[in-house]
Design a protein around this motif. Structure first.
Motif, PDB file in Angstrom:
ATOM      1  N   ALA A 119      68.825  46.257  20.133  1.00  0.00           N
ATOM      2  CA  ALA A 119      69.642  45.513  19.161  1.00  0.00           C
ATOM      3  C   ALA A 119      70.983  45.123  19.767  1.00  0.00           C
ATOM      4  O   ALA A 119      71.449  43.988  19.607  1.00  0.00           O
ATOM      5  CB  ALA A 119      69.847  46.353  17.900  1.00  0.00           C
ATOM      6  N   LYS A 120      71.592  46.057  20.481  1.00  0.00           N
ATOM      7  CA  LYS A 120      72.884  45.789  21.123  1.00  0.00           C
ATOM      8  C   LYS A 120      72.774  44.632  22.113  1.00  0.00           C
ATOM      9  O   LYS A 120      73.697  43.823  22.247  1.00  0.00           O
ATOM     10  CB  LYS A 120      73.365  47.056  21.822  1.00  0.00           C
ATOM     11  CG  LYS A 120      74.703  46.920  22.535  1.00  0.00           C
ATOM     12  CD  LYS A 120      75.061  48.212  23.250  1.00  0.00           C
ATOM     13  CE  LYS A 120      76.298  48.047  24.120  1.00  0.00           C
ATOM     14  NZ  LYS A 120      76.581  49.275  24.929  1.00  0.00           N
ATOM     15  N   ALA A 121      71.635  44.534  22.791  1.00  0.00           N
ATOM     16  CA  ALA A 121      71.451  43.492  23.805  1.00  0.00           C
ATOM     17  C   ALA A 121      71.289  42.105  23.183  1.00  0.00           C
ATOM     18  O   ALA A 121      71.730  41.102  23.763  1.00  0.00           O
ATOM     19  CB  ALA A 121      70.242  43.814  24.677  1.00  0.00           C
ATOM     20  N   VAL A 122      70.646  42.012  22.000  1.00  0.00           N
ATOM     21  CA  VAL A 122      70.397  40.688  21.413  1.00  0.00           C
ATOM     22  C   VAL A 122      71.522  40.228  20.487  1.00  0.00           C
ATOM     23  O   VAL A 122      71.641  39.025  20.212  1.00  0.00           O
ATOM     24  CB  VAL A 122      69.055  40.654  20.642  1.00  0.00           C
ATOM     25  CG1 VAL A 122      67.907  41.062  21.545  1.00  0.00           C
ATOM     26  CG2 VAL A 122      69.087  41.518  19.388  1.00  0.00           C
ATOM     27  N   LEU A 123      72.337  41.145  20.008  1.00  0.00           N
ATOM     28  CA  LEU A 123      73.354  40.787  19.013  1.00  0.00           C
ATOM     29  C   LEU A 123      74.394  39.771  19.504  1.00  0.00           C
ATOM     30  O   LEU A 123      74.757  38.861  18.738  1.00  0.00           O
ATOM     31  CB  LEU A 123      74.048  42.043  18.493  1.00  0.00           C
ATOM     32  CG  LEU A 123      73.320  42.760  17.356  1.00  0.00           C
ATOM     33  CD1 LEU A 123      73.842  44.179  17.178  1.00  0.00           C
ATOM     34  CD2 LEU A 123      73.450  41.977  16.049  1.00  0.00           C
ATOM     35  N   PRO A 124      74.909  39.855  20.729  1.00  0.00           N
ATOM     36  CA  PRO A 124      75.940  38.885  21.132  1.00  0.00           C
ATOM     37  C   PRO A 124      75.489  37.428  21.005  1.00  0.00           C
ATOM     38  O   PRO A 124      76.244  36.575  20.518  1.00  0.00           O
ATOM     39  CB  PRO A 124      76.233  39.263  22.587  1.00  0.00           C
ATOM     40  CG  PRO A 124      75.948  40.730  22.643  1.00  0.00           C
ATOM     41  CD  PRO A 124      74.741  40.915  21.761  1.00  0.00           C
TER      42      PRO A 124
END
Length: 263
Positions: A129-134
């Motif tokens: 999730a952290k990787a796709v959020l930006p």
């Protein structure tokens, strides 16, 4: 009042990453997203597994893109997401499906085994999730669907690590909603009940005590199917759910609503 249009459920032009979607629930959910128009991307932990997945999608008539990546490896996940963005497109939909279970009584379970289940089923979901959020923030819209479980709400013998992870994933879902809802990002969960999969086949034999227990406990009086999960997945991935956020949709035939039949 704005007129409702059925194309709110359509996913044409969307890129969907479904982690661990080589077979079973993940493959079924990915297939439904593809039927709604999404491009499918999946990962698995080795070349052999990715090849198995690609063959399954090809047989089903679905164009899919497979990547070798361990969801617990943060640098690897970051690199995979960048590669997907370059080769396929920005990820619009993330389905955090990858997971493991170890059915071991708590007093016999090592801390190492416990940590591994937490790492794959909870920390891995955080990492992806952290990787796709930006890019979702930059694009101004995104959908994250975490595959939770009835064990997000209930405990049962031998699944202390799994229940701990799924309970944590329920709260991670709510926290992503709270932190990123203002960016027009919706994060929800699906909590499957007991689903017919190859892994549960030995338990579903007529007369097996566990099979009888599940059928008696479930108001729908049957096991769920992967098909039962497909409609909810498309709904939560689509614009039809744009004001649904931080919600866990339990697809369990009513188990959580019932204490079971009277003996």
């Amino acid at each position: 009042m704005t007129e409702f249009k059925m194309d709110a459920f359509h996913l044409e032009g969307k890129v969907a990453l479904v982690t661990g979607a080589v077979y079973g629930i993940g493959f079924g959910i990915a297939s439904s997203l593809a039927a709604a128009g999404a491009k499918i991307v999946f990962n698995s932990i080795n070349d052999e597994s990715v090849a198995q997945g690609l063959a399954a999608y090809q047989e089903a008539g679905i164009e899919a893109y497979g990547y070798v990546c361990d969801v617990t490896d943060e640098p690897g996940v970051q690199a995979m997401v960048k590669q997907i963005e370059k080769e396929v497109g920005v990820i619009d939909i993330l389905v955090n499906n990858a997971g493991i279970i170890k059915r071991i009584p708590m007093l016999e379970m090592s801390a190492e085994d416990y940590r591994q289940v937490i790492d794959v089923n909870l920390t891995g979901q955080f990492i992806v999730a952290k990787a796709v959020l930006p890019s979702m923030i930059e694009k101004g819209h995104g959908k994250i669907i975490n595959i939770c479980s009835m064990m997000s709400e209930l405990g049962r013998e031998t699944v202390s690590a799994y229940a701990s992870a799924k309970g944590g994933l329920k709260m991670l879902t709510k926290n992503i909603c709270a932190e990123f809802g203002g960016h027009n990002i919706q994060c929800n969960g699906i909590g499957p009940g007991y689903i017919e999969t190859p892994q549960t086949a030995p338990l579903r034999v007529e007369g097996h005590p566990f099979n009888n227990f599940i059928i008696d406990k479930t108001p729908a009086a049957r096991w769920g199917t992967v098909t039962d999960l497909q409609g909810p997945a498309v709904f939560l991935a689509s614009d039809a759910s744009n004001f649904v956020n931080g919600h866990i949709l339990y697809v369990d035939g009513g188990i959580l609503a019932s204490i079971g039949k009277q003996p």
